[in-house]
Enzyme design. Structure first.
Site, PDB file in Angstrom:
ATOM      1  N   ARG A  23       0.822  -1.048  -0.121  1.00  0.00           N
ATOM      2  CA  ARG A  23       0.024   0.019  -0.105  1.00  0.00           C
ATOM      3  C   ARG A  23       0.777   1.325  -0.141  1.00  0.00           C
ATOM      4  NH1 ARG A  23      -3.545  -0.159   4.970  1.00  0.00           N
ATOM      5  NH2 ARG A  23      -1.585  -1.036   5.740  1.00  0.00           N
ATOM      6  N   ASN A  41      -6.167  -2.394   2.228  1.00  0.00           N
ATOM      7  CA  ASN A  41      -6.390  -4.170   2.668  1.00  0.00           C
ATOM      8  C   ASN A  41      -7.632  -4.578   2.579  1.00  0.00           C
ATOM      9  OD1 ASN A  41      -3.516  -4.115   2.674  1.00  0.00           O
ATOM     10  ND2 ASN A  41      -3.199  -4.209   4.925  1.00  0.00           N
TER      11      ASN A  41
END
Length: 94
Positions: A23, A41
């Site tokens: 990320r 997520n």
């Protein structure tokens, strides 16, 4: 849509992409490309990416996600294109 027209890319990245800096890496690439959005997520192990900005920049981000030179291991990327919605400020990790 042409390259300069704003677009919204939603991508679901499958593979070993959680807990490996994926990320953060995606956020860095998106900001370099001038995109707004988020990387999140998901409970099933995927990372969902929503990016808005010029179509060409979104396509570049999608290419980077698919190239294999990312943290972790990307097995596949499912993408969907749509019109941008509401203004998103910045690019964040969720």
């Amino acid at each position: 849509m042409s390259e300069g027209v704003d677009a919204r890319l939603t991508a679901w990245v499958h593979g070993h992409v959680q807990g490996v800096g994926f990320r953060w890496w995606t956020r860095s690439r998106a900001l370099e490309l001038g995109l707004t959005g988020f990387a999140s997520n998901r409970p099933d192990g995927r990372v969902q990416i929503v990016a808005q900005g010029p179509r060409g920049a979104c396509e570049q981000l999608l290419g980077l996600l698919q190239c294999g030179d990312t943290p972790g291991r990307v097995e596949k990327v499912i993408s969907e294109w749509s019109e941008p919605v509401d203004s998103i400020i910045g690019f964040v990790e969720r």
